[in-house]
Motif scaffolding. Structure first.
Motif, PDB file in Angstrom:
ATOM      1  N   ILE A  98       0.938  -1.072   0.083  1.00  0.00           N
ATOM      2  CA  ILE A  98      -0.088   0.058  -0.127  1.00  0.00           C
ATOM      3  C   ILE A  98       0.894   1.298  -0.147  1.00  0.00           C
ATOM      4  N   THR A  99       0.959   2.076  -0.910  1.00  0.00           N
ATOM      5  CA  THR A  99       1.474   3.312  -0.899  1.00  0.00           C
ATOM      6  C   THR A  99       0.608   4.609  -1.075  1.00  0.00           C
ATOM      7  N   GLY A 100       1.223   5.503  -0.195  1.00  0.00           N
ATOM      8  CA  GLY A 100       0.127   6.820   0.048  1.00  0.00           C
ATOM      9  C   GLY A 100       0.840   7.779   0.706  1.00  0.00           C
ATOM     10  N   ARG A 101      -0.066   8.801   0.948  1.00  0.00           N
ATOM     11  CA  ARG A 101       0.313  10.058   1.914  1.00  0.00           C
ATOM     12  C   ARG A 101      -0.656  10.110   2.767  1.00  0.00           C
ATOM     13  N   ALA A 102      -0.082  10.724   4.091  1.00  0.00           N
ATOM     14  CA  ALA A 102      -1.001  10.854   5.312  1.00  0.00           C
ATOM     15  C   ALA A 102      -0.989  12.259   5.707  1.00  0.00           C
ATOM     16  N   HIS A 103      -1.889  12.837   5.735  1.00  0.00           N
ATOM     17  CA  HIS A 103      -2.212  14.293   6.600  1.00  0.00           C
ATOM     18  C   HIS A 103      -2.703  14.263   7.863  1.00  0.00           C
ATOM     19  N   VAL A 104      -1.900  14.820   8.655  1.00  0.00           N
ATOM     20  CA  VAL A 104      -2.367  14.733  10.202  1.00  0.00           C
ATOM     21  C   VAL A 104      -2.375  15.971  10.948  1.00  0.00           C
ATOM     22  N   ALA A 105      -3.431  16.518  11.757  1.00  0.00           N
ATOM     23  CA  ALA A 105      -3.351  17.812  12.276  1.00  0.00           C
ATOM     24  C   ALA A 105      -4.119  17.367  13.503  1.00  0.00           C
ATOM     25  N   TYR A 106      -3.809  18.456  14.524  1.00  0.00           N
ATOM     26  CA  TYR A 106      -4.263  18.475  15.827  1.00  0.00           C
ATOM     27  C   TYR A 106      -4.599  19.940  16.261  1.00  0.00           C
ATOM     28  N   SER A 146      -1.776  10.267  23.727  1.00  0.00           N
ATOM     29  CA  SER A 146      -0.458  10.658  24.314  1.00  0.00           C
ATOM     30  C   SER A 146      -0.518  12.034  24.579  1.00  0.00           C
ATOM     31  N   LEU A 147      -1.063  13.088  23.574  1.00  0.00           N
ATOM     32  CA  LEU A 147      -0.823  14.425  23.661  1.00  0.00           C
ATOM     33  C   LEU A 147      -2.289  15.007  24.271  1.00  0.00           C
ATOM     34  N   LYS A 148      -3.266  14.259  24.273  1.00  0.00           N
ATOM     35  CA  LYS A 148      -4.700  14.742  24.797  1.00  0.00           C
ATOM     36  C   LYS A 148      -4.669  16.237  24.340  1.00  0.00           C
ATOM     37  N   PRO A 149      -4.747  16.343  23.029  1.00  0.00           N
ATOM     38  CA  PRO A 149      -4.971  17.718  22.504  1.00  0.00           C
ATOM     39  C   PRO A 149      -6.481  17.931  22.412  1.00  0.00           C
ATOM     40  N   ARG A 150      -7.353  19.149  21.748  1.00  0.00           N
ATOM     41  CA  ARG A 150      -8.616  19.349  21.754  1.00  0.00           C
ATOM     42  C   ARG A 150      -9.172  18.552  20.640  1.00  0.00           C
ATOM     43  N   GLY A 151      -8.326  18.042  19.691  1.00  0.00           N
ATOM     44  CA  GLY A 151      -8.954  17.345  18.560  1.00  0.00           C
ATOM     45  C   GLY A 151      -7.893  16.630  17.656  1.00  0.00           C
ATOM     46  N   VAL A 152      -8.136  15.754  16.858  1.00  0.00           N
ATOM     47  CA  VAL A 152      -7.214  15.238  16.041  1.00  0.00           C
ATOM     48  C   VAL A 152      -7.818  14.911  14.712  1.00  0.00           C
ATOM     49  N   ALA A 153      -7.029  15.127  13.492  1.00  0.00           N
ATOM     50  CA  ALA A 153      -7.864  15.179  12.213  1.00  0.00           C
ATOM     51  C   ALA A 153      -6.718  14.185  11.361  1.00  0.00           C
ATOM     52  N   GLU A 183     -12.716  18.155  18.870  1.00  0.00           N
ATOM     53  CA  GLU A 183     -13.214  19.335  18.220  1.00  0.00           C
ATOM     54  C   GLU A 183     -13.484  19.180  16.884  1.00  0.00           C
ATOM     55  N   PHE A 184     -12.646  18.394  16.183  1.00  0.00           N
ATOM     56  CA  PHE A 184     -12.595  18.173  14.787  1.00  0.00           C
ATOM     57  C   PHE A 184     -13.881  17.134  14.510  1.00  0.00           C
ATOM     58  N   ALA A 188     -18.248  21.000  12.643  1.00  0.00           N
ATOM     59  CA  ALA A 188     -17.998  20.707  11.159  1.00  0.00           C
ATOM     60  C   ALA A 188     -17.261  21.722  10.487  1.00  0.00           C
ATOM     61  N   ALA A 189     -17.266  23.024  11.170  1.00  0.00           N
ATOM     62  CA  ALA A 189     -16.399  24.063  10.561  1.00  0.00           C
ATOM     63  C   ALA A 189     -14.800  23.948  10.804  1.00  0.00           C
ATOM     64  N   GLU A 190     -14.540  22.950  11.798  1.00  0.00           N
ATOM     65  CA  GLU A 190     -13.154  22.817  12.066  1.00  0.00           C
ATOM     66  C   GLU A 190     -12.812  21.494  11.048  1.00  0.00           C
ATOM     67  N   GLN A 191     -13.576  20.745  10.681  1.00  0.00           N
ATOM     68  CA  GLN A 191     -13.242  19.675   9.493  1.00  0.00           C
ATOM     69  C   GLN A 191     -13.185  20.477   8.268  1.00  0.00           C
TER      70      GLN A 191
END
Length: 201
Positions: A98-106, A146-153, A183-184, A188-191
Motif C-alpha cells: 500500500i503506498t500513499g500519503r498521510a495528512h495529520v492535524a491536531y 498521548s498528547l490529549k489535544p482538543r482534537g485530531v484529524a 473538536e474536529f 463541522a467548521a473545523e473539518q
C-alpha cells in the motif's frame, strides 16, 4: 494506544531466522521455481532482511515515539498540520504494498509535538500489516491518547496493490479515509478548515 493494539493481537512465538528463510524457500518452490538456482540462492536471506525493515513497526513503541512534548508555544492554540507524509505499508489480506500519503492535524491544548514525531507515528503503524481504515484510526488514537489535544484529524490517500496487481486490476485508483476526534469530530467548521488547508499548495 499501542498497548490496546497489541492486546488485540494474540501472542505468538516468533520463528527463528532459519525457519523464516526456509518458509521463503517453500514459497519459491510453490511458485514453481527452484530456490537452489544461482539467482535465488540468497533470496531467502534478502527477503527476511527486507521483512525486518518493512515490518519494523511491530518492534517500535509508539508511546515512546510520542513521549516528548513542548509547552513553550507563546500561546499558540490553532491547527498544527503536517501534510503529504509519504508512507509504504502492506495489506494484511494479501501482503502486497500500500503506498500513499498521510495528512495529520491536531488542535493543541497546552502542549505540542515535535513535527518529526508525527511522521514517525505514521511510519510506526505503516510498517505493520494493515488495512487503511485501521492505520487511519491508529494514528489518530495514538496522538489523541498521548498528547490529549482538543482534537485530531487524519486523512490518508493510498493506492492498494491488491487492487492494482490482482483481482480487478485497477491501477491508479485511490482510496481515501478520514478520522476525527474531539473538536474536529464535533465541529463541522473545523473539518472544513482542515480540508481547506489540505488544498493549499
Amino acid at each position: 494506544m499501542d498497548a490496546i493494539v497489541k492486546k488485540l493481537m494474540p501472542e505468538v512465538a516468533k520463528p527463528s531466522r532459519q525457519e523464516a528463510e526456509e518458509a521463503v524457500r517453500v514459497l519459491l518452490r510453490w511458485a514453481g521455481d527452484n530456490p537452489e538456482r544461482e539467482g535465488l540462492l540468497d533470496t531467502p536471506k534478502r527477503v527476511v532482511k527486507a521483512y525486518e525493515e518493512m515490518f519494523s513497526g511491530y518492534q517500535a513503541d509508539v508511546d515512546q515515539v510520542l513521549g516528548t512534548t513542548f509547552g513553550e508555544v507563546s500561546g499558540y492554540d490553532d491547527i498544527v498540520l503536517v501534510k503529504d507524509i509519504p508512507f509504504h505499508s502492506h495489506c494484511e489480506h494479501h501482503m502486497v504494498p500500500i503506498t500513499g500519503r498521510a495528512h495529520v492535524a491536531y488542535l493543541p491544548r497546552d502542549r505540542v509535538l515535535g513535527l518529526s514525531k508525527i511522521a514517525r507515528v505514521v511510519d510506526v503503524f505503516a510498517r505493520r500489516l494493515q488495512t487503511q481504515e485501521s492505520i487511519t484510526a491508529q494514528i489518530a488514537g495514538a496522538i489523541d491518547g498521548s498528547l490529549k489535544p482538543r482534537g485530531v484529524a487524519v486523512m490518508i490517500e493510498a493506492e492498494h496493490m491488491c487492487m492494482a496487481m490482482r483481482g480487478v486490476r485497477k491501477s491508479g485508483s485511490t482510496t481515501m479515509t478520514t478520522t476525527f476526534t474531539g473538536e474536529f469530530k464535533n465541529n463541522a467548521a473545523e473539518q472544513v478548515r482542515f480540508m481547506t488547508m489540505l488544498r493549499i499548495q
